[in-house]
Design an enzyme around this catalytic site. Structure first.
Site, PDB file in Angstrom:
ATOM      1  N   LYS A   1       0.789  -1.092  -0.039  1.00 45.03           N
ATOM      2  CA  LYS A   1       0.068  -0.069   0.000  1.00 45.03           C
ATOM      3  C   LYS A   1       1.039   1.140  -0.036  1.00 45.03           C
ATOM      4  CE  LYS A   1      -4.347   0.751   2.340  1.00 45.03           C
ATOM      5  NZ  LYS A   1      -5.107   0.709   3.696  1.00 45.03           N
TER       6      LYS A   1
HETATM    7  O1  G3P Z   1      -7.871   1.501   5.645  1.00 47.84           O
HETATM    8  C1  G3P Z   1      -8.207   2.751   5.234  1.00 47.84           C
HETATM    9  C2  G3P Z   1      -9.711   3.139   5.630  1.00 47.84           C
HETATM   10  O2  G3P Z   1     -10.572   2.265   5.432  1.00 47.84           O
HETATM   11  C3  G3P Z   1      -9.555   4.104   6.851  1.00 47.84           C
HETATM   12  O3  G3P Z   1     -10.971   4.206   7.314  1.00 47.84           O
HETATM   13  O4  G3P Z   1     -12.605   4.920   9.031  1.00 47.84           O
HETATM   14  O5  G3P Z   1     -10.074   5.449   9.025  1.00 47.84           O
HETATM   15  O6  G3P Z   1     -11.487   6.706   7.683  1.00 47.84           O
HETATM   16  P1  G3P Z   1     -11.104   5.150   8.607  1.00 47.84           P
END
Ligand code: G3P
Length: 222
Positions: free
Chosen positions: A83
């Protein structure tokens, strides 16, 4: 549509993998920090539990170090997807790794223009963050609609899969499926919410009660 789980919690991953519905895993530095575990052995463990793509994120932000980290992470297991952030250096790393056959997940995508760049850089996945756009009063799902539509215009050259990230609730997932997004990475809590409906619980309670009244057991007849 593929389901990835967005967590670095190994027990959660094992539990969800046992459903047979899990196609991959995404992690990020925040999720690794939450797990309290050593990053590299944890990714190796996750890769044994889930055969599909397991995203492991580089920590550096400069091209040379990101590339070295990405090459190292790719060696952990065949199903590692490296990533990288959606920056000029991140996309340079994406191009080099992708050209060498490594799966790359380009993260922190917040615009269709960025998603076009990631596809041109050969990314296996682009991760638009829908919840974080909603959080600032923009329409996260509109971004998914735009990217899916754009990628469809170039079926032979844009092979990148749209991986809907920052999913906060089941409606995000259902909308993404209606739009034809290839993958959603979903927090464990939201995966469990997908099963839930009060009429399912109510209906099952009634069936169980009525079945008891029959005094029968199915397996006695086997
Ligand atoms: O893994 C990346 C993403 O899904 C993060 O989500 O909830 O931290 O905005 P969030």
């Amino acid at each position: 549509m593929k389901f990835f789980v967005d967590t670095a919690d190994l027990e959660e991953i094992k539990d969800l993998a046992s459903t047979g519905l899990l196609d991959g895993v995404t992690t990020n530095p925040s999720l690794i920090a939450q797990s309290g575990k050593k990053f590299v052995p944890l990714i190796a463990e996750i890769c044994k539990v889930v055969k599909g793509p397991v995203s492991a994120e580089v920590a550096a932000t400069d091209y040379a170090t990101m590339l070295k980290e990405g090459q190292f992470l790719a060696k952990i297991a065949k199903n590692v997807a490296v990533k990288v952030p959606l920056t000029p250096d991140g996309l340079k790393v994406c191009k080099v790794l992708s050209d060498n056959g490594t799966m790359v997940n380009v993260t922190l995508c917040f615009s269709a223009a960025q998603a076009i760049l990631a596809a041109k850089a050969g990314a296996k996945f682009i991760s638009p963050f829908v919840g974080r756009l909603d959080d600032i009063g923009q329409d996260g799902m509109q971004l998914i609609r735009d990217i899916v539509e754009i990628y469809k215009q170039y079926p032979t050259t844009f092979k990148t899969e749209v991986l809907v990230a920052s999913v906060r609730h089941p409606v995000h997932l259902v909308e993404a499926a209606k739009m034809g997004a290839h993958v959603a990475t979903i927090p464990p809590k939201v995966i469990r919410q997908l099963y839930a409906h009060p009429l399912t619980d109510k209906g099952l309670a009634a069936f169980v009660a009525d079945w008891k009244k029959t005094g029968q057991t199915i397996l006695d007849a086997a």
